[in-house]
Design an enzyme around this catalytic site. Sequence first.
Site, PDB file in Angstrom:
ATOM      1  N   ASP A  18       0.617  -1.488  -0.337  1.00 20.79           N
ATOM      2  CA  ASP A  18       0.118  -0.233   0.455  1.00 20.79           C
ATOM      3  C   ASP A  18       1.061   1.595   0.171  1.00 20.79           C
ATOM      4  O   ASP A  18       1.950   1.278   0.659  1.00 20.79           O
ATOM      5  CB  ASP A  18      -0.469   0.003   1.048  1.00 20.79           C
ATOM      6  CG  ASP A  18      -1.930   1.140   1.089  1.00 20.79           C
ATOM      7  OD1 ASP A  18      -2.145   1.326   0.111  1.00 20.79           O
ATOM      8  OD2 ASP A  18      -2.686   1.240   2.205  1.00 20.79           O
ATOM      9  N   HIS A  35       2.789   3.499  -9.225  1.00 14.12           N
ATOM     10  CA  HIS A  35       2.528   1.656  -9.686  1.00 14.12           C
ATOM     11  C   HIS A  35       3.579   1.252  -9.906  1.00 14.12           C
ATOM     12  O   HIS A  35       4.026   0.056  -9.741  1.00 14.12           O
ATOM     13  CB  HIS A  35       1.094   1.322 -10.224  1.00 14.12           C
ATOM     14  CG  HIS A  35      -0.025   1.928  -9.515  1.00 14.12           C
ATOM     15  ND1 HIS A  35       0.007   1.893  -7.666  1.00 14.12           N
ATOM     16  CD2 HIS A  35      -1.231   2.465  -9.588  1.00 14.12           C
ATOM     17  CE1 HIS A  35      -1.756   1.913  -7.704  1.00 14.12           C
ATOM     18  NE2 HIS A  35      -2.002   2.578  -8.351  1.00 14.12           N
ATOM     19  N   TRP A  67     -11.785  -3.370  -8.329  1.00 17.50           N
ATOM     20  CA  TRP A  67     -12.639  -2.546  -9.782  1.00 17.50           C
ATOM     21  C   TRP A  67     -13.686  -1.026  -9.317  1.00 17.50           C
ATOM     22  O   TRP A  67     -13.562  -0.772 -10.938  1.00 17.50           O
ATOM     23  CB  TRP A  67     -12.966  -3.762  -9.941  1.00 17.50           C
ATOM     24  CG  TRP A  67     -12.476  -4.835 -10.743  1.00 17.50           C
ATOM     25  CD1 TRP A  67     -12.651  -5.933  -9.596  1.00 17.50           C
ATOM     26  CD2 TRP A  67     -12.247  -5.006 -11.361  1.00 17.50           C
ATOM     27  NE1 TRP A  67     -11.998  -7.317 -10.265  1.00 17.50           N
ATOM     28  CE2 TRP A  67     -11.717  -6.717 -11.314  1.00 17.50           C
ATOM     29  CE3 TRP A  67     -11.902  -4.662 -12.603  1.00 17.50           C
ATOM     30  CZ2 TRP A  67     -10.743  -6.807 -12.677  1.00 17.50           C
ATOM     31  CZ3 TRP A  67     -10.971  -4.998 -13.300  1.00 17.50           C
ATOM     32  CH2 TRP A  67     -10.349  -6.810 -13.319  1.00 17.50           C
ATOM     33  N   LEU A 129      11.536 -20.047  -3.954  1.00 15.84           N
ATOM     34  CA  LEU A 129      10.169 -18.892  -3.844  1.00 15.84           C
ATOM     35  C   LEU A 129       9.591 -18.816  -4.109  1.00 15.84           C
ATOM     36  O   LEU A 129       9.326 -19.995  -5.756  1.00 15.84           O
ATOM     37  CB  LEU A 129      11.036 -17.982  -3.531  1.00 15.84           C
ATOM     38  CG  LEU A 129       9.774 -16.988  -3.690  1.00 15.84           C
ATOM     39  CD1 LEU A 129       9.790 -17.234  -1.827  1.00 15.84           C
ATOM     40  CD2 LEU A 129      10.966 -15.578  -4.270  1.00 15.84           C
ATOM     41  N   ARG A 171       2.004  -5.050   6.213  1.00 16.53           N
ATOM     42  CA  ARG A 171       1.812  -3.716   5.609  1.00 16.53           C
ATOM     43  C   ARG A 171       2.070  -2.620   5.352  1.00 16.53           C
ATOM     44  O   ARG A 171       2.210  -2.473   6.423  1.00 16.53           O
ATOM     45  CB  ARG A 171      -0.108  -3.605   5.628  1.00 16.53           C
ATOM     46  CG  ARG A 171      -0.865  -2.623   5.239  1.00 16.53           C
ATOM     47  CD  ARG A 171      -2.475  -2.212   5.253  1.00 16.53           C
ATOM     48  NE  ARG A 171      -3.211  -1.044   4.528  1.00 16.53           N
ATOM     49  CZ  ARG A 171      -3.920  -1.465   4.384  1.00 16.53           C
ATOM     50  NH1 ARG A 171      -5.345  -2.899   4.119  1.00 16.53           N
ATOM     51  NH2 ARG A 171      -4.622  -1.479   2.794  1.00 16.53           N
ATOM     52  N   ARG A 177      -4.954  -2.361   8.693  1.00 11.69           N
ATOM     53  CA  ARG A 177      -6.160  -3.038   8.172  1.00 11.69           C
ATOM     54  C   ARG A 177      -5.737  -3.940   7.256  1.00 11.69           C
ATOM     55  O   ARG A 177      -4.758  -4.015   6.102  1.00 11.69           O
ATOM     56  CB  ARG A 177      -7.144  -2.206   7.880  1.00 11.69           C
ATOM     57  CG  ARG A 177      -7.081  -1.970   6.625  1.00 11.69           C
ATOM     58  CD  ARG A 177      -8.267  -0.376   5.777  1.00 11.69           C
ATOM     59  NE  ARG A 177      -7.904   0.589   5.183  1.00 11.69           N
ATOM     60  CZ  ARG A 177      -7.949   1.119   5.525  1.00 11.69           C
ATOM     61  NH1 ARG A 177      -8.120   1.782   6.497  1.00 11.69           N
ATOM     62  NH2 ARG A 177      -7.818   2.100   4.313  1.00 11.69           N
ATOM     63  N   GLU A 190       1.956 -12.802  12.617  1.00 12.11           N
ATOM     64  CA  GLU A 190       2.296 -12.147  13.395  1.00 12.11           C
ATOM     65  C   GLU A 190       2.231 -10.785  12.058  1.00 12.11           C
ATOM     66  O   GLU A 190       2.375 -10.516  11.088  1.00 12.11           O
ATOM     67  CB  GLU A 190       3.537 -12.112  13.377  1.00 12.11           C
ATOM     68  CG  GLU A 190       3.710 -13.087  14.562  1.00 12.11           C
ATOM     69  CD  GLU A 190       3.591 -13.078  15.877  1.00 12.11           C
ATOM     70  OE1 GLU A 190       3.409 -11.553  15.996  1.00 12.11           O
ATOM     71  OE2 GLU A 190       2.635 -13.908  16.702  1.00 12.11           O
TER      72      GLU A 190
HETATM   73  C1  FPP Z   1      -2.083   0.472  -2.951  1.00 11.04           C
HETATM   74  O1  FPP Z   1      -1.751   1.619  -2.483  1.00 11.04           O
HETATM   75  C2  FPP Z   1      -1.598  -0.854  -4.488  1.00 11.04           C
HETATM   76  C3  FPP Z   1      -2.140  -1.169  -5.256  1.00 11.04           C
HETATM   77  C4  FPP Z   1      -3.938  -1.117  -4.933  1.00 11.04           C
HETATM   78  C5  FPP Z   1      -1.705  -1.810  -6.094  1.00 11.04           C
HETATM   79  C6  FPP Z   1      -0.184  -2.564  -5.778  1.00 11.04           C
HETATM   80  C7  FPP Z   1       0.486  -2.508  -7.515  1.00 11.04           C
HETATM   81  C8  FPP Z   1       1.329  -2.273  -7.569  1.00 11.04           C
HETATM   82  C9  FPP Z   1       2.498  -2.333  -6.489  1.00 11.04           C
HETATM   83  C10 FPP Z   1       1.705  -2.620  -9.121  1.00 11.04           C
HETATM   84  C11 FPP Z   1       1.935  -4.401  -9.304  1.00 11.04           C
HETATM   85  C12 FPP Z   1       2.636  -5.687  -8.730  1.00 11.04           C
HETATM   86  C13 FPP Z   1       2.845  -5.955  -9.323  1.00 11.04           C
HETATM   87  C14 FPP Z   1       4.202  -6.798  -8.513  1.00 11.04           C
HETATM   88  C15 FPP Z   1       3.645  -6.449 -10.546  1.00 11.04           C
HETATM   89  P1  FPP Z   1      -2.606   2.306  -3.810  1.00 11.04           P
HETATM   90  O2  FPP Z   1      -2.508   2.840  -5.045  1.00 11.04           O
HETATM   91  O3  FPP Z   1      -3.655   2.575  -2.939  1.00 11.04           O
HETATM   92  O4  FPP Z   1      -1.684   3.895  -2.445  1.00 11.04           O
HETATM   93  P2  FPP Z   1      -2.405   4.804  -1.643  1.00 11.04           P
HETATM   94  O5  FPP Z   1      -3.500   3.874  -0.504  1.00 11.04           O
HETATM   95  O6  FPP Z   1      -1.732   6.127  -1.606  1.00 11.04           O
HETATM   96  O7  FPP Z   1      -3.142   5.576  -2.859  1.00 11.04           O
END
Ligand code: FPP
Length: 236
Positions: A18, A35, A67, A129, A171, A177, A190
Site C-alpha cells: 500500500d 504503481h 475494480w 521461492l 502492510r 487493516r 504476526e
Molecule cells: C496500493 O496502493 C497498491 C495497489 C492497489 C496496487 C499494488 C500494485 C503494484 C505494486 C503494482 C503491481 C504489482 C506487481 C507485483 C506487478 P494505493 O494505490 O492504494 O496507494 P494509496 O493508498 O497511497 O493511494
Amino acid sequence: MPIDFKLQSTLHVGIIMDGNGRWAAGRGLPRILGHRAGVEAARRVVEAAPDAGVGILTLFAFSSDNWRRPPAEVDALMRLMAAYLENETARCVARGVRLEVIGRRDRLDAKLCRAIAQAEAATAAGNRLWLRMAVDYSARDAILAAARGLPELSRDALERAMGPPVDLLIRTGGERRLSDFQLWESAYAELVFTRTMWPDFDGSALVGAVREFHGRERRFGAVPQAPVYRQEAWLD
Ligand code: FPP
C-alpha cells in the site's frame, strides 16, 4: 544482506503493498508512476526474499474491490501486471522462483490471462521461492469458493483447501487493516505495519520485518513460555 538468525525457508510472508498513490502524490506525480515504482519495489523484495528466509511470498497486487478505481488506473495496473509477468518470467526461472497467481481469472483480460498461464507454466519447477500474486483477489470470496468445492464442510477439510498459513503479514503505507487479504490463512499471522510507502520498501525493510517476526513469541493460544511484554505497534 546477511541476517543473524537461523533461516526458516518455509516462512510464509504476505504483503499488502500500500502507498503507491501517496508516494506519487508526494512527488507531484500521477498515481500510475507510483504503481510503476511499486513494481520495482516488488522486484527488489522478490529478489531479497529467499536470503531473508522466506519460502512463500504472497503479494496483494489487485483486490476485487480495486475494480472501483477509475478505469484508467485499473487499465494501467492490468498492463503493469502483464508486463511484470512477461519481463520477470526468465529471471524467476533462473532464480528458482515458482510464480502463481491467485484470485479470479474470469474478469481479467485475455492478454493478462495468457501472461499468467505462460509465467505459471514456465516457472512451475521453481523450488527456492513460491511467489503468489493475488490478482482480483478477495479472501472472503476465496473462502466461499473453497467451501463450495468441498463434498463435506469441516474445519480440517477447509484448512486443506485453503492456501498455506501466513506466518508474517506486512502492510506498508501506514494503514492498519487487512482489507480482505488472506483472512483464513492469517488466523495466527504476526502483523507488522510500517509507515513506509510501498515504493520505498526494499530487501532490508523485508529483513527488518522478518527480524521483528523472529523476536515475537508465537503461542497459538497456549500459555507463554516466559512472559514478554512489548509495546511496539510499529516497525518503524
Ligand atoms: C496500493 O496502493 C497498491 C495497489 C492497489 C496496487 C499494488 C500494485 C503494484 C505494486 C503494482 C503491481 C504489482 C506487481 C507485483 C506487478 P494505493 O494505490 O492504494 O496507494 P494509496 O493508498 O497511497 O493511494
